[in-house]
Design a protein around this motif. Structure first.
Motif, mmCIF file in Angstrom:
data_model
loop_
_atom_site.group_PDB
_atom_site.id
_atom_site.type_symbol
_atom_site.label_atom_id
_atom_site.label_comp_id
_atom_site.label_asym_id
_atom_site.label_seq_id
_atom_site.Cartn_x
_atom_site.Cartn_y
_atom_site.Cartn_z
ATOM 1 N N GLY A 63 -1.592 5.431 2.871
ATOM 2 C CA GLY A 63 -0.522 5.617 3.840
ATOM 3 C C GLY A 63 -0.883 5.117 5.228
ATOM 4 N N VAL A 64 -2.061 5.484 5.722
ATOM 5 C CA VAL A 64 -2.468 5.089 7.077
ATOM 6 C C VAL A 64 -2.619 3.570 7.178
ATOM 7 C CG1 VAL A 64 -4.344 5.187 8.764
ATOM 8 C CG2 VAL A 64 -3.561 7.290 7.644
ATOM 9 N N ILE A 65 -3.307 2.966 6.217
ATOM 10 C CA ILE A 65 -3.515 1.516 6.261
ATOM 11 C C ILE A 65 -2.178 0.783 6.140
ATOM 12 C CG2 ILE A 65 -4.579 -0.449 5.078
ATOM 13 C CD1 ILE A 65 -6.881 1.405 4.303
ATOM 14 N N GLY A 66 -1.294 1.266 5.279
ATOM 15 C CA GLY A 66 0.013 0.637 5.115
ATOM 16 C C GLY A 66 0.847 0.682 6.389
ATOM 17 N N VAL A 67 0.860 1.821 7.064
ATOM 18 C CA VAL A 67 1.646 1.978 8.296
ATOM 19 C C VAL A 67 1.085 1.106 9.420
ATOM 20 C CG1 VAL A 67 2.235 3.603 10.137
ATOM 21 C CG2 VAL A 67 2.540 4.268 7.745
ATOM 22 N N VAL A 68 -0.247 1.023 9.525
ATOM 23 C CA VAL A 68 -0.866 0.176 10.554
ATOM 24 C C VAL A 68 -0.457 -1.285 10.353
ATOM 25 C CG1 VAL A 68 -3.059 -0.765 11.391
ATOM 26 C CG2 VAL A 68 -2.818 1.698 11.026
ATOM 27 N N SER A 69 -0.440 -1.740 9.104
ATOM 28 C CA SER A 69 -0.047 -3.117 8.820
ATOM 29 C C SER A 69 1.408 -3.366 9.204
ATOM 30 C CB SER A 69 -0.267 -3.430 7.338
ATOM 31 O OG SER A 69 0.029 -4.780 7.051
ATOM 32 N N LEU A 70 2.281 -2.429 8.889
ATOM 33 C CA LEU A 70 3.691 -2.568 9.268
ATOM 34 C C LEU A 70 3.849 -2.645 10.784
ATOM 35 C CD1 LEU A 70 5.469 -0.024 6.871
ATOM 36 C CD2 LEU A 70 5.603 -2.516 6.785
ATOM 37 N N ALA A 71 3.129 -1.801 11.507
ATOM 38 C CA ALA A 71 3.224 -1.784 12.967
ATOM 39 C C ALA A 71 2.777 -3.123 13.560
ATOM 40 C CB ALA A 71 2.384 -0.642 13.527
ATOM 41 N N LEU A 72 1.668 -3.661 13.074
ATOM 42 C CA LEU A 72 1.185 -4.949 13.566
ATOM 43 C C LEU A 72 2.183 -6.070 13.242
ATOM 44 C CD1 LEU A 72 -2.650 -4.848 12.754
ATOM 45 C CD2 LEU A 72 -1.561 -4.725 14.991
ATOM 46 N N GLY A 73 2.838 -5.968 12.099
ATOM 47 C CA GLY A 73 3.837 -6.967 11.732
ATOM 48 C C GLY A 73 4.993 -7.004 12.717
ATOM 49 N N PHE A 74 5.483 -5.830 13.113
ATOM 50 C CA PHE A 74 6.593 -5.769 14.074
ATOM 51 C C PHE A 74 6.153 -6.278 15.450
ATOM 52 C CE2 PHE A 74 8.326 -2.431 11.105
ATOM 53 C CZ PHE A 74 9.457 -3.153 10.747
ATOM 54 N N ILE A 75 4.930 -5.958 15.850
ATOM 55 C CA ILE A 75 4.416 -6.445 17.141
ATOM 56 C C ILE A 75 4.336 -7.971 17.140
ATOM 57 C CG2 ILE A 75 2.363 -6.520 18.626
ATOM 58 C CD1 ILE A 75 1.848 -3.586 17.781
ATOM 59 N N PHE A 82 0.828 -1.215 0.000
ATOM 60 C CA PHE A 82 0.000 0.000 0.000
ATOM 61 C C PHE A 82 0.856 1.258 0.000
ATOM 62 C CE2 PHE A 82 -4.741 -0.176 1.177
ATOM 63 C CZ PHE A 82 -4.983 -1.108 0.189
ATOM 64 N N LEU A 83 2.016 1.209 0.633
ATOM 65 C CA LEU A 83 2.893 2.376 0.626
ATOM 66 C C LEU A 83 3.460 2.632 -0.765
ATOM 67 C CD1 LEU A 83 4.802 1.966 4.024
ATOM 68 C CD2 LEU A 83 2.782 3.352 3.517
ATOM 69 N N VAL A 84 3.692 1.561 -1.526
ATOM 70 C CA VAL A 84 4.204 1.712 -2.898
ATOM 71 C C VAL A 84 3.221 2.495 -3.768
ATOM 72 C CG1 VAL A 84 4.508 0.352 -5.022
ATOM 73 C CG2 VAL A 84 5.809 -0.220 -2.983
ATOM 74 N N ILE A 85 1.917 2.237 -3.578
ATOM 75 C CA ILE A 85 0.923 2.881 -4.433
ATOM 76 C C ILE A 85 0.802 4.378 -4.132
ATOM 77 C CG2 ILE A 85 -1.274 2.739 -3.164
ATOM 78 C CD1 ILE A 85 -0.641 1.309 -6.668
ATOM 79 N N LEU A 86 1.426 4.823 -3.038
ATOM 80 C CA LEU A 86 1.485 6.258 -2.739
ATOM 81 C C LEU A 86 2.375 7.021 -3.714
ATOM 82 C CD1 LEU A 86 2.095 6.288 1.134
ATOM 83 C CD2 LEU A 86 0.081 7.168 -0.008
ATOM 84 N N LEU A 87 3.415 6.360 -4.192
ATOM 85 C CA LEU A 87 4.479 7.051 -4.920
ATOM 86 C C LEU A 87 4.022 7.728 -6.210
ATOM 87 C CD1 LEU A 87 7.383 4.491 -4.313
ATOM 88 C CD2 LEU A 87 6.876 6.607 -3.076
ATOM 89 N N PRO A 88 3.196 7.084 -7.065
ATOM 90 C CA PRO A 88 2.808 7.787 -8.292
ATOM 91 C C PRO A 88 2.032 9.074 -8.039
ATOM 92 C CG PRO A 88 1.542 5.753 -8.023
ATOM 93 C CD PRO A 88 2.663 5.714 -7.039
ATOM 94 N N ALA A 89 1.170 9.075 -7.010
ATOM 95 C CA ALA A 89 0.437 10.300 -6.693
ATOM 96 C C ALA A 89 1.389 11.360 -6.127
ATOM 97 C CB ALA A 89 -0.681 10.003 -5.691
ATOM 98 N N TYR A 90 2.382 10.916 -5.368
ATOM 99 C CA TYR A 90 3.336 11.845 -4.775
ATOM 100 C C TYR A 90 4.188 12.531 -5.854
ATOM 101 C CZ TYR A 90 7.261 13.547 -1.971
ATOM 102 O OH TYR A 90 8.229 14.354 -1.398
ATOM 103 N N PHE A 91 4.636 11.738 -6.842
ATOM 104 C CA PHE A 91 5.507 12.286 -7.883
ATOM 105 C C PHE A 91 4.739 12.940 -9.029
ATOM 106 C CE2 PHE A 91 8.464 8.965 -6.180
ATOM 107 C CZ PHE A 91 9.423 9.854 -5.719
ATOM 108 N N GLY A 92 3.562 12.378 -9.359
ATOM 109 C CA GLY A 92 2.856 12.863 -10.553
ATOM 110 C C GLY A 92 1.598 13.655 -10.287
ATOM 111 N N GLY A 93 1.189 13.759 -9.023
ATOM 112 C CA GLY A 93 -0.042 14.471 -8.718
ATOM 113 C C GLY A 93 -1.235 13.530 -8.677
ATOM 114 N N GLU A 94 -2.344 14.050 -8.138
ATOM 115 C CA GLU A 94 -3.515 13.220 -7.922
ATOM 116 C C GLU A 94 -4.421 13.127 -9.143
ATOM 117 O OE1 GLU A 94 -5.360 15.040 -4.570
ATOM 118 O OE2 GLU A 94 -3.897 14.280 -3.124
#
Length: 497
Positions: A469-481, A382-394
């Motif tokens: 971004g939010v969903i991706g970060v939550v998943s990463l946090a649960l993975g580390f826990i 999910f974090l990867v899919i952030l990148l095109p909007a970040y670089f190319g606009g919404e």
């Protein structure tokens, strides 16, 4: 089911004949291949059929509502596994449940193939929900029955079985998706119905020779005196439910919005009650109770993972249709084709993972650690899919390669979690609730999609980056826990690895 009966079933199945695995794996591989062909073919075009305008052959439903309905439909598909698992455990065994489920699924796709109203659409959904609830958890349970409890081939066998699932899921969006999007949605649904018919033919023609007693003995059968009482109560409950639906529909109290919210609640309440019921049952031993406690964090991890993975047929399907450049490398890409990416990567990588687990042997990551890896990869997808909007606009259309990369990363997580989860469920299940515990594994998907029905409301072009971004970060946090808790969970499994 007693250990004597379990061994009797294993002995009745020819143990060599399909890539060094029990011969029955051939029957179940191709039955599930065609069932998944029909299901994923239908699902590849379902959301488009719902929100496309009537002039384009669709139902003309609001897109946000359509995304929520697809999530709720997916939740109900897996939730109905409770009924299928109970019927298999208590009444007619897993093999007959698979057969009856296939019949209902085929009828549901036939109804979809007939041009009709929104009412016809919901009739088809009921048939497919009930049919998948009978077939899906029980065909996986039959796979587990073919292996002795200490058979080292079990994890690899489930990985091969998982390849059958994904081979059907890969082909169907290309075939059903192309026909449905280019010619007629209803013609596409008709092809899905034919796929389920072929699966039924394979199952009926080969089960006697290949499966032996697997799937024929209910794990915890009802006594003859209990059957009459149970059937009477089930019939009465069905009549009451039908009456409530009719009254609520005519008075206007049953709305799509209200139904979505009700299923969202049930998606979490039902598995919680299920855990409590099995844990407190006198048929569950102290060792099995410890294993059920260990299963809870795995279940929560699975919910988080599937909440991301299942958005491939909702949010990412809409993203493919509206945010992706579909003219690429000289060809026009159908948005339905992207749903073939997940199974394609699994087909490519499943043998690698199966070989890797066998090669590592006792040095491989534990079951909780594999689940943690699954969450980490899901979050990254999910974090990867952030990148095109970040670089190319919404507003700009993005390269389809971003979607390809996102699907690839989530598949790495799926191969760490899903076939391992199927295998772990058969190992951790209380003996009296074998098929029903497999239903509980699929309830993780039900809870995930119930959650998604609420999450999709927050997605829009303006909130795209925050959403992923939010969903991706939550998943990463649960993975580390989960990584941190892995040793404790492993101890609660009482020897299961």
């Amino acid at each position: 089911m007693s250990s004597i009966n379990k061994q009797k079933i294993v002995d009745s199945v020819p143990q060599k004949g399909f890539f060094g695995h029990p011969k029955g794996l051939f029957t179940l591989f191709f039955t599930e291949f065609w069932e998944r062909f029909s299901y994923y073919g239908m699902r590849a075009i379902l959301v488009y059929y719902m929100y496309y305008e009537v002039s384009k052959g669709g139902l003309g439903i609001d897109e946000g509502t359509a995304l929520a309905i697809v999530s709720i439909y997916g939740s109900l598909v897996y939730m109905s596994g409770i009924i299928g698992g109970w019927l298999a455990d208590r009444i007619f065994g897993t093999s007959r449940a698979v057969f009856y489920g296939g019949i209902l699924i085929m009828l549901g796709h036939i109804v979809l193939a007939i041009p009709g109203s929104l009412a016809m659409f919901f009739v088809s959904m009921v048939l497919i929900v009930l049919g998948t609830g009978l077939l899906k958890p029980n065909v996986s349970s039959v796979v587990g029955e073919m292996y002795a409890e200490n058979d080292d081939r079990r994890d690899a066998g489930f990985s091969i079985f998982y390849m059958g699932i994904n081979a059907g899921a890969f082909l169907s969006p290309l075939i059903v998706g192309t026909v449905g999007m280019k010619y007629s949605f209803h013609l596409g649904f008709g092809i899905a119905a034919i796929g389920m018919l072929l699966g039924l033919i394979v199952f009926v023609a080969t089960k006697k020779k290949n499966l032996g007693l697997a799937g024929t003995i209910p794990a915890n059968p009802l006594s003859p005196s209990d059957r009459k009482s149970v059937f009477t109560k089930m019939g009465l409950a069905a009549v009451i439910l039908a009456a409530i639906i009719v009254i609520a529909s005519t008075t206007g109290t049953l709305t799509i919005e209200g139904f979505i919210n009700l299923v969202a609640v049930l998606g979490f309440v039902i598995p919680a009650l299920y855990f409590i019921f099995m844990y407190r049952s006198p048929k569950t031993t102290s060792t099995e109770r410890s294993r059920l406690i260990a299963y809870i964090p795995l279940f929560i991890a699975a919910v988080m993972f599937w909440a991301i993975q299942e958005q491939g047929s909702t949010i990412l399907a809409s993203y493919a249709d509206k945010r992706t450049q579909l003219d690429f490398a000289g060809i026009h890409i159908s948005p339905a084709w992207f749903q073939s990416l997940n199974p394609l990567f699994i087909i490519m990588l499943a043998p690698v993972f199966a070989w890797m687990w066998v090669k590592l042997g006792k040095r491989q990551p534990s079951i909780p650690q594999k689940f943690a890896l699954g969450l980490l990869f899901a979050g990254l997808s999910f974090l990867v899919i952030l990148l095109p909007a970040y670089f190319g606009g919404e507003d700009a259309l993005v390269s389809p390669l971003w979607l390809v990369l996102s699907y690839f990363i989530v598949v790495l997580g799926e191969l760490c979690l899903s076939p391992v989860g199927l295998s772990a469920t058969t190992k951790l299940a209380p003996a009296a609730f074998s098929a029903q515990t497999m239903s509980l594994w699929f309830l993780a998907s039900a809870a995930a999609q119930a959650l998604n029905a609420q999450l999709v409301r927050f997605y829009s072009a303006e909130t795209e980056m925050a959403y992923f971004g939010v969903i991706g970060v939550v998943s990463l946090a649960l993975g580390f826990i989960l990584f941190a808790l892995a040793p404790k969970i492993q101890g609660l499994m009482k020897g299961v690895r």
